[in-house]
Design a protein around this motif. Sequence first.
Motif, mmCIF file in Angstrom:
data_model
loop_
_atom_site.group_PDB
_atom_site.id
_atom_site.type_symbol
_atom_site.label_atom_id
_atom_site.label_comp_id
_atom_site.label_asym_id
_atom_site.label_seq_id
_atom_site.Cartn_x
_atom_site.Cartn_y
_atom_site.Cartn_z
ATOM 1 N N ARG A 97 -19.377 -10.525 -85.741
ATOM 2 C CA ARG A 97 -18.766 -9.722 -84.685
ATOM 3 C C ARG A 97 -17.830 -8.673 -85.289
ATOM 4 N N THR A 98 -17.071 -9.056 -86.296
ATOM 5 C CA THR A 98 -16.144 -8.118 -86.940
ATOM 6 C C THR A 98 -16.898 -6.949 -87.560
ATOM 7 N N LEU A 99 -18.027 -7.236 -88.185
ATOM 8 C CA LEU A 99 -18.761 -6.194 -88.899
ATOM 9 C C LEU A 99 -19.671 -5.358 -87.999
ATOM 10 N N PHE A 100 -20.220 -5.975 -86.957
ATOM 11 C CA PHE A 100 -21.255 -5.301 -86.191
ATOM 12 C C PHE A 100 -20.815 -4.772 -84.830
ATOM 13 N N GLN A 101 -19.745 -5.334 -84.269
ATOM 14 C CA GLN A 101 -19.359 -4.983 -82.914
ATOM 15 C C GLN A 101 -18.291 -3.892 -82.899
ATOM 16 N N TYR A 102 -18.037 -3.379 -81.693
ATOM 17 C CA TYR A 102 -16.831 -2.587 -81.517
ATOM 18 C C TYR A 102 -15.655 -3.415 -82.020
ATOM 19 N N GLY A 103 -14.677 -2.752 -82.564
ATOM 20 C CA GLY A 103 -13.602 -3.505 -83.195
ATOM 21 C C GLY A 103 -12.227 -3.171 -82.667
ATOM 22 N N ARG A 104 -11.272 -3.796 -83.299
ATOM 23 C CA ARG A 104 -9.862 -3.610 -82.975
ATOM 24 C C ARG A 104 -9.476 -2.144 -83.196
ATOM 25 N N THR A 105 -8.802 -1.553 -82.217
ATOM 26 C CA THR A 105 -8.500 -0.128 -82.292
ATOM 27 C C THR A 105 -7.658 0.201 -83.512
ATOM 28 N N LYS A 106 -6.706 -0.625 -83.851
ATOM 29 C CA LYS A 106 -5.843 -0.354 -85.007
ATOM 30 C C LYS A 106 -6.566 -0.555 -86.332
ATOM 31 N N GLY A 107 -7.721 -1.204 -86.296
ATOM 32 C CA GLY A 107 -8.473 -1.396 -87.521
ATOM 33 C C GLY A 107 -8.540 -2.840 -87.955
ATOM 34 N N VAL A 108 -9.452 -3.126 -88.885
ATOM 35 C CA VAL A 108 -9.635 -4.486 -89.390
ATOM 36 C C VAL A 108 -9.247 -4.616 -90.854
ATOM 37 N N VAL A 109 -8.829 -3.511 -91.492
ATOM 38 C CA VAL A 109 -8.376 -3.592 -92.886
ATOM 39 C C VAL A 109 -6.899 -3.216 -93.000
ATOM 40 N N HIS A 110 -6.200 -3.253 -91.872
ATOM 41 C CA HIS A 110 -4.791 -2.849 -91.868
ATOM 42 C C HIS A 110 -3.942 -3.697 -92.811
ATOM 43 N N HIS A 111 -4.279 -4.992 -92.919
ATOM 44 C CA HIS A 111 -3.511 -5.873 -93.813
ATOM 45 C C HIS A 111 -3.753 -5.510 -95.276
ATOM 46 N N LEU A 112 -4.962 -5.053 -95.595
ATOM 47 C CA LEU A 112 -5.260 -4.638 -96.968
ATOM 48 C C LEU A 112 -4.619 -3.285 -97.280
ATOM 49 N N VAL A 113 -4.557 -2.418 -96.288
ATOM 50 C CA VAL A 113 -3.851 -1.147 -96.472
ATOM 51 C C VAL A 113 -2.375 -1.414 -96.764
ATOM 52 N N ALA A 114 -1.792 -2.353 -96.024
ATOM 53 C CA ALA A 114 -0.386 -2.694 -96.261
ATOM 54 C C ALA A 114 -0.192 -3.238 -97.681
ATOM 55 N N ARG A 115 -1.122 -4.075 -98.142
ATOM 56 C CA ARG A 115 -1.028 -4.589 -99.514
ATOM 57 C C ARG A 115 -1.170 -3.469 -100.534
ATOM 58 N N ASN A 116 -2.080 -2.541 -100.288
ATOM 59 C CA ASN A 116 -2.254 -1.407 -101.184
ATOM 60 C C ASN A 116 -0.980 -0.562 -101.273
ATOM 61 N N LEU A 117 -0.345 -0.320 -100.133
ATOM 62 C CA LEU A 117 0.894 0.454 -100.128
ATOM 63 C C LEU A 117 2.001 -0.264 -100.887
ATOM 64 N N ALA A 118 2.049 -1.579 -100.766
ATOM 65 C CA ALA A 118 3.066 -2.331 -101.490
ATOM 66 C C ALA A 118 2.822 -2.294 -102.993
#
Length: 460
Positions: A97-118
């Motif tokens: 469902r995460t990969l194939f369906q409509y998803g969360r508006t804010k995104g599904v890799v937001h936690h990884l983006v936060a880790r990258n910024l840190a």
Amino acid sequence: MRRSGGRARAAGADGGAAVTEPVDLRVADLHPAVDDPALNSMNFLNEVAQHYPDAVSLAAGRPYEEFFDVAALHRHLETFRRHLADDLGQSPEQVHRTLFQYGRTKGVVHHLVARNLAVDEDITVDPEAIVVTVGCQEAMFLVLRALRADPRDVLLAVAPTYVGLTGAARLLDLPVRPVAGGPAGVDLADLREQVRRARAAGLRPRACYVMPDFANPSGTSIGLADRRRLLDLAAEEDLLLLEDNPYGLFPAGDAGRLPTLKALDTGRRVVYLGSFAKTVLPGARVGYVVADQRVAGSDGAVGLLADQLAKIKSMVTVNTSAIAQAVVGGALLEHGCSLVAATARERAAYGRNLRHLVDGLTRRFPPDASAVRWKVPAGGFFVVVTVPFAVDDALLHRSAREYGLLWTPMAHFYDDGAPVDALRLSVSAVTPEQIDLGLDRLAALVADETARRGAAAAVG
């Protein structure tokens, strides 16, 4: 749709006799921005490149293509799939469902983006303050849409300004007022003056757009002391800063990386715009915005600016492609969420090309014997070259047609329509051999154009 009863005259493709065609609408029936030069710039430059495919292009700010790898796409996707299952504990049905369906508006890799910024930027941010967007262009649009609340609102932007920002503002009826850039990257005295001048005219300056690291198009960077002063000024004038950072990971040679404005920001003055186009894959079209500013609702509840941006995004693109996010997320995971480590080859190529371009300019245009000038940037993709004549789109066409060389007129990055005697060269998507060929052709163009205009002036 109202059908016009008249007929329009349009120039032929070869510039010859006009032809008549039935029309359903006139440009005057559409939003004024569609006929604005800012919106024409990107299409025009892309079309010129397509019309002259054999020309050497020192125009495009595209990433280096030699390192693109189709197999990596599949590997990144599988890495992210395993992350969903093994690290986040999703069931097979949830993973699908995460990969194939409509998803969360804010995104599904937001936690990884936060880790990258840190890891890479020493920015600590709540993942919920991040909205993953369709490229950085959408991030700009969402922020400007949210800030444009009143006809009195204006945006300040350091000039010369990335045309994508200017175009987005046009679409939102948000006037852009230029702030002098100069060799320091931003003229702080002029910024303060522009803020106060706008307020004296009854306007509301909402934010200032700035690219502190190897800016597009100027190539300039803002020093550490001036970054701190800029943040202090923003606090004193109650102004947001829109920090755009697509090139910050690409210093040249041994040049160190300075902390971003967001890393120095202790008062939530900075809305941070990021992109994975230059660092992971432009074709994925994945960017993001960090908007951790607190917003009080009409009911008294306090949330994040990111929450408001997500509402707007849900009406614009619904959500960013989960597959594209998965590819970016897998690339991040494979490098411990550090893009500094992941882009070592690209950084070396860009630094090599930048040195090669500057050395080549010096050989062809000796400083003591030429009116051609340039400033050497500390990194990034671009070098601005000043020449002894005005540079416009007609000259670009002639350069492509007669000399086999593409570059970008700097006039596209200013908003006043005045002639500009400079052009932008890009080093990101070419080889040293192509740079040499391109500079040979540039030298011929400059010599011929200087002579031609000199002869015309003598006759006049």
